[in-house]
Design a protein around this motif. Structure first.
Motif, mmCIF file in Angstrom:
data_model
loop_
_atom_site.group_PDB
_atom_site.id
_atom_site.type_symbol
_atom_site.label_atom_id
_atom_site.label_comp_id
_atom_site.label_asym_id
_atom_site.label_seq_id
_atom_site.Cartn_x
_atom_site.Cartn_y
_atom_site.Cartn_z
ATOM 1 N N VAL A 132 0.835 -1.203 0.000
ATOM 2 C CA VAL A 132 0.000 0.000 0.000
ATOM 3 C C VAL A 132 0.872 1.256 0.000
ATOM 4 O O VAL A 132 0.608 2.218 -0.740
ATOM 5 C CB VAL A 132 -0.965 -0.015 1.204
ATOM 6 C CG1 VAL A 132 -1.639 1.342 1.385
ATOM 7 C CG2 VAL A 132 -2.020 -1.109 1.017
ATOM 8 N N ALA A 133 1.922 1.260 0.813
ATOM 9 C CA ALA A 133 2.789 2.440 0.887
ATOM 10 C C ALA A 133 3.484 2.696 -0.450
ATOM 11 O O ALA A 133 3.538 3.848 -0.921
ATOM 12 C CB ALA A 133 3.819 2.260 1.998
ATOM 13 N N MET A 134 4.010 1.660 -1.057
ATOM 14 C CA MET A 134 4.726 1.838 -2.314
ATOM 15 C C MET A 134 3.769 2.231 -3.445
ATOM 16 O O MET A 134 4.103 3.086 -4.282
ATOM 17 C CB MET A 134 5.485 0.558 -2.672
ATOM 18 C CG MET A 134 6.566 0.155 -1.665
ATOM 19 S SD MET A 134 7.837 1.409 -1.380
ATOM 20 C CE MET A 134 8.709 1.353 -2.948
ATOM 21 N N ARG A 135 2.599 1.635 -3.447
ATOM 22 C CA ARG A 135 1.608 1.997 -4.469
ATOM 23 C C ARG A 135 1.134 3.432 -4.279
ATOM 24 O O ARG A 135 1.002 4.189 -5.255
ATOM 25 C CB ARG A 135 0.426 1.025 -4.406
ATOM 26 C CG ARG A 135 -0.664 1.290 -5.441
ATOM 27 C CD ARG A 135 -0.142 1.128 -6.851
ATOM 28 N NE ARG A 135 -1.219 1.203 -7.835
ATOM 29 C CZ ARG A 135 -1.062 1.650 -9.082
ATOM 30 N NH1 ARG A 135 0.139 2.056 -9.494
ATOM 31 N NH2 ARG A 135 -2.070 1.679 -9.922
ATOM 32 N N ALA A 136 0.897 3.827 -3.054
ATOM 33 C CA ALA A 136 0.450 5.192 -2.788
ATOM 34 C C ALA A 136 1.520 6.199 -3.184
ATOM 35 O O ALA A 136 1.202 7.283 -3.694
ATOM 36 C CB ALA A 136 0.091 5.351 -1.316
ATOM 37 N N ALA A 137 2.783 5.860 -2.951
ATOM 38 C CA ALA A 137 3.858 6.769 -3.345
ATOM 39 C C ALA A 137 3.839 7.009 -4.851
ATOM 40 O O ALA A 137 4.078 8.134 -5.320
ATOM 41 C CB ALA A 137 5.205 6.204 -2.909
ATOM 42 N N ASP A 138 3.557 5.960 -5.621
ATOM 43 C CA ASP A 138 3.462 6.109 -7.071
ATOM 44 C C ASP A 138 2.212 6.913 -7.465
ATOM 45 O O ASP A 138 2.289 7.853 -8.257
ATOM 46 C CB ASP A 138 3.421 4.744 -7.748
ATOM 47 C CG ASP A 138 4.745 4.000 -7.662
ATOM 48 O OD1 ASP A 138 5.789 4.661 -7.491
ATOM 49 O OD2 ASP A 138 4.731 2.763 -7.748
ATOM 50 N N LEU A 139 1.072 6.546 -6.915
ATOM 51 C CA LEU A 139 -0.181 7.195 -7.301
ATOM 52 C C LEU A 139 -0.218 8.659 -6.898
ATOM 53 O O LEU A 139 -0.808 9.491 -7.603
ATOM 54 C CB LEU A 139 -1.362 6.456 -6.668
ATOM 55 C CG LEU A 139 -1.648 5.049 -7.191
ATOM 56 C CD1 LEU A 139 -2.767 4.395 -6.376
ATOM 57 C CD2 LEU A 139 -2.020 5.076 -8.672
ATOM 58 N N ALA A 140 0.397 8.992 -5.774
ATOM 59 C CA ALA A 140 0.358 10.371 -5.294
ATOM 60 C C ALA A 140 1.002 11.329 -6.278
ATOM 61 O O ALA A 140 0.622 12.512 -6.345
ATOM 62 C CB ALA A 140 1.050 10.478 -3.937
ATOM 63 N N GLY A 141 1.973 10.833 -7.054
ATOM 64 C CA GLY A 141 2.649 11.690 -8.011
ATOM 65 C C GLY A 141 2.013 11.727 -9.386
ATOM 66 O O GLY A 141 2.459 12.485 -10.254
ATOM 67 N N GLU A 142 0.984 10.913 -9.607
ATOM 68 C CA GLU A 142 0.328 10.864 -10.911
ATOM 69 C C GLU A 142 -0.722 11.957 -11.016
ATOM 70 O O GLU A 142 -1.700 11.982 -10.257
ATOM 71 C CB GLU A 142 -0.320 9.494 -11.131
ATOM 72 C CG GLU A 142 0.672 8.367 -11.314
ATOM 73 C CD GLU A 142 -0.004 7.063 -11.699
ATOM 74 O OE1 GLU A 142 -1.228 7.090 -11.999
ATOM 75 O OE2 GLU A 142 0.684 6.029 -11.710
ATOM 76 N N ARG A 143 -0.555 12.839 -11.988
ATOM 77 C CA ARG A 143 -1.471 13.972 -12.125
ATOM 78 C C ARG A 143 -2.878 13.519 -12.472
ATOM 79 O O ARG A 143 -3.862 14.197 -12.123
ATOM 80 C CB ARG A 143 -0.960 14.941 -13.184
ATOM 81 C CG ARG A 143 0.408 15.545 -12.859
ATOM 82 C CD ARG A 143 0.724 16.715 -13.774
ATOM 83 N NE ARG A 143 -0.218 17.810 -13.587
ATOM 84 C CZ ARG A 143 -0.145 18.708 -12.603
ATOM 85 N NH1 ARG A 143 0.831 18.622 -11.701
ATOM 86 N NH2 ARG A 143 -1.033 19.670 -12.520
ATOM 87 N N ALA A 144 -3.019 12.392 -13.143
ATOM 88 C CA ALA A 144 -4.341 11.938 -13.568
ATOM 89 C C ALA A 144 -5.097 11.186 -12.478
ATOM 90 O O ALA A 144 -6.273 10.881 -12.640
ATOM 91 C CB ALA A 144 -4.199 11.040 -14.801
ATOM 92 N N PHE A 145 -4.434 10.870 -11.363
ATOM 93 C CA PHE A 145 -5.079 10.046 -10.338
ATOM 94 C C PHE A 145 -5.788 10.911 -9.308
ATOM 95 O O PHE A 145 -5.155 11.718 -8.619
ATOM 96 C CB PHE A 145 -4.064 9.148 -9.637
ATOM 97 C CG PHE A 145 -4.681 8.267 -8.562
ATOM 98 C CD1 PHE A 145 -5.424 7.150 -8.913
ATOM 99 C CD2 PHE A 145 -4.550 8.589 -7.226
ATOM 100 C CE1 PHE A 145 -6.010 6.356 -7.941
ATOM 101 C CE2 PHE A 145 -5.129 7.793 -6.244
ATOM 102 C CZ PHE A 145 -5.863 6.675 -6.598
#
Length: 302
Positions: free
Chosen positions: A165-178
């Motif tokens: 969850v932490a690693m996925r959230a780190a990726d998603l948090a930086g995605e402008r489309a998410f």
């Protein structure tokens, strides 16, 4: 050690911002108590996100045994108070539960029926759970994230899931489309996994076996310590000087789970292990400095 001055503030928060993601109350203090206390004392904004209430934990004090899940229950609610007391000892004001208290339930040890219980964290959809953490990341905007390795340190399903969850959230948090409803995108500069160098742990257990009188009914083994790695894998060391007593006090606040007899402690199995004031990390994302680092924020700008 200095406090925060107005000149340090960025987006209404201190210049340095640290996020830690853990599975249950007490994991944060055992793994990162020194680190949290040090950075909080130095004026950094320290945020702890705990993924479950730890409802399936065993209970050490006989007077609180009725809280166990196989008896009256209520351990999770009790551990909310223990966590708050531990955070007070460490000087950490921003501590939260993923999705709110009780949103995800403790899954128990790997292979037990509780793994399959509806609402267990192990059963959570990773992207759904990560969205709750994305909201925190975009609010707090940490430069540094600390969590477990892919094995969760020792194979507990909630620790493994916390890593995912932490690693996925780190990726998603930086995605402008998410999910722009969760805040403006933010890229975390550095991600660390908890670890402990094996030679240090082996030396600590040797000292414990030689101690007289023995503080606990038995002595554990190095494999009881989560995140054992070869010494060469450690990238960052946070010195425990001045914070060992603070960490021990925070561990004592988790009284249902931990018994402390400095410089040792034991969990519910009664097997002693070293209380490590100095803490160790492996940098897995972000630019590494040459040699061993002694600051999680090394090279990070505001």
């Amino acid at each position: 050690m200095t406090g925060t001055s107005p000149a340090d503030l960025a987006n209404g928060l201190p210049r340095r911002r640290l996020l830690l993601v853990h599975a249950h109350p007490d994991d944060e203090t055992i793994n990162n108590g020194t680190t949290m206390a040090r950075y909080a004392a130095e004026g950094a904004h320290v945020t702890l996100v705990t993924c479950t209430l730890g409802e399936e934990g065993e209970v050490i004090p006989a007077g609180l045994a009725h809280l166990a899940a196989d008896r009256d229950g209520g351990l999770g609610e009790h551990r909310i108070g223990e966590l708050a007391a531990a955070m007070k000892e460490l000087g950490v004001a921003d501590h939260r539960f993923l999705g709110g208290p009780g949103r995800f339930r403790d899954s128990g040890m790997m292979g037990v029926p509780q793994n399959d219980r509806p609402g267990a964290f192990w059963q959570a959809d990773v992207d759904e759970a990560a969205a709750h953490l994305v909201e925190v990341i975009r609010e707090v905007r940490p430069q540094v994230l600390v969590t477990y390795d892919p094995h969760g340190g020792y194979g507990h399903p909630d620790h493994i899931q916390a890593h995912r969850v932490a690693m996925r959230a780190a990726d998603l948090a930086g995605e402008r489309a998410f999910r722009r409803d969760l805040g403006e995108p933010h890229q975390i500069a550095r991600i660390f996994w908890n670890c402990v160098p094996r030679p240090l742990v082996e030396e600590g257990f040797a000292r414990l076996r030689a101690a007289r009188p023995q503080p606990f009914p038995g002595v554990g083994v190095p494999e009881d310590v989560p995140g054992l790695v070869d010494e060469a894998e450690v990238t960052t060391v946070i010195d425990g000087a001045g914070y060992g007593a603070v960490k021990a006090a925070a561990m004592r606040a988790h009284a249902t789970q931990i018994e402390v007899s400095e410089p040792w402690f034991a969990l519910s199995n009664g097997l002693g292990q070293p209380l490590l004031a100095t803490e160790y990390y492996r940098l897995v994302r972000g630019e590494a400095a040459a040699g061993t680092e002694h600051d999680l924020f090394a090279g990070v700008s505001a």
